[in-house]
Motif scaffolding. Sequence first.
Motif, short mmCIF file in Angstrom:
data_model
loop_
_atom_site.label_atom_id
_atom_site.label_comp_id
_atom_site.label_asym_id
_atom_site.label_seq_id
_atom_site.Cartn_x
_atom_site.Cartn_y
_atom_site.Cartn_z
N LEU A 20 -6.23 -6.21 -7.37
CA LEU A 20 -7.18 -6.09 -6.27
C LEU A 20 -6.59 -5.32 -5.10
N LEU A 21 -5.26 -5.36 -4.97
CA LEU A 21 -4.58 -4.72 -3.85
C LEU A 21 -3.89 -3.42 -4.24
N ARG A 22 -4.22 -2.86 -5.39
CA ARG A 22 -3.57 -1.64 -5.85
C ARG A 22 -3.61 -0.49 -4.84
N PRO A 23 -4.70 -0.35 -4.05
CA PRO A 23 -4.71 0.77 -3.10
C PRO A 23 -3.64 0.68 -2.01
N TRP A 24 -3.03 -0.50 -1.85
CA TRP A 24 -2.05 -0.69 -0.78
C TRP A 24 -0.67 -0.96 -1.37
N PRO A 25 0.38 -0.38 -0.84
CA PRO A 25 1.73 -0.82 -1.22
C PRO A 25 1.87 -2.30 -0.84
N HIS A 26 2.22 -3.13 -1.83
CA HIS A 26 2.31 -4.55 -1.54
C HIS A 26 3.19 -5.21 -2.59
N LEU A 41 13.31 -4.91 2.67
CA LEU A 41 12.32 -4.96 1.60
C LEU A 41 11.19 -3.94 1.81
N THR A 42 10.91 -3.61 3.07
CA THR A 42 9.85 -2.64 3.33
C THR A 42 10.13 -1.30 2.67
N ASP A 43 11.39 -0.93 2.55
CA ASP A 43 11.74 0.34 1.91
C ASP A 43 11.24 0.40 0.47
N ILE A 44 11.11 -0.76 -0.18
CA ILE A 44 10.62 -0.80 -1.55
C ILE A 44 9.13 -0.47 -1.59
N LEU A 45 8.41 -0.87 -0.56
CA LEU A 45 6.97 -0.63 -0.51
C LEU A 45 6.64 0.75 0.06
N ASP A 46 7.24 1.06 1.23
CA ASP A 46 6.96 2.32 1.92
C ASP A 46 8.06 2.52 2.95
N ASP A 47 8.96 3.46 2.68
CA ASP A 47 10.11 3.62 3.57
C ASP A 47 9.76 4.24 4.92
N GLN A 48 8.48 4.60 5.11
CA GLN A 48 8.04 5.14 6.40
C GLN A 48 7.28 4.11 7.24
N ALA A 49 7.04 2.94 6.68
CA ALA A 49 6.22 1.94 7.37
C ALA A 49 7.01 1.21 8.45
N PRO A 87 -2.55 2.48 10.67
CA PRO A 87 -2.00 2.73 9.34
C PRO A 87 -0.48 2.63 9.34
N GLY A 88 0.09 2.40 8.16
CA GLY A 88 1.53 2.42 8.01
C GLY A 88 2.26 1.24 8.59
#
Length: 263
Positions: A20-26, A41-49, A87-88
């Motif tokens: 259900l959450l595929r559109p979002w890095p999670h 851990l955020t680097d695993i999802l999105d290193d720019q977030a 965003p991000g």
Amino acid sequence: MTELWQWQVVQDQPTLVCDLLRPWPHGFFTRHGWPQIPESLTDILDDQASVHRVKQVHGHQVLTANQAQTVTHGPRPEADGLTSDAPGQALWVCTADCNPVLIGDRATGKTAAIHAGWRGTAQGILPLTVRQMQAQGSRLEDLVIAIGPAIAGDVYQVSVAVAAQVGRTIAALADIQANEEVPDQTVVDSLQDLGGTPILADPEPGKARLDVRQVNWWQLQQLGISADQVAIAPHCTFQEPERFFSYRRTGKKQVQWSGIVSR
């Protein structure tokens, strides 16, 4: 809805994800992520977030990500829910039997992360978060909600008083009054008579079994959320020691993290 959940390994981290959450890095991380913190851990999802988290206090306060700016020194604001406002933004909660809940808005890309133990659930933190998202422009029909690994009802023994306190949030579904004048045992007995009830019987007098995951789902139903918008992870933190920390099992303050990045 077991088929909606999959394990994936990223950077040697076993992580549970929900379709259900595929559109979002999670990701719902496991004990194998310990003692890493969201900043890594955020680097695993999105290193720019950007990273956003709070000091969790088993309450019902919900903050926006900007109200919970990344803090490297000093105390974090107290809350148990976060909603994105740009965003991000990586929103994080930690749990060790309580419910980690991640929400995405399919229309706006906004997200939320909630720590919902029995106390927060009794205070309605998940409906409060949904209402805050609505106040920020979300529509109920656009939300998708994943309730992550938590202690299962068949092994979570609580007092009748606790079961009734949580049960009063869904008492309308049992067609009973939710006010404090109704005895706790009456509330619990009435809810136990419902099909698929989250309040289960316990052989010990004065006790009940409580499925907090299902209470949160019932609260969402009362808001008008449909079953195809919600997924509950088929994993119990108490019964899977190889994957998860459980405070009820060990009494140790060790946690696993759950996070989602807004689009």
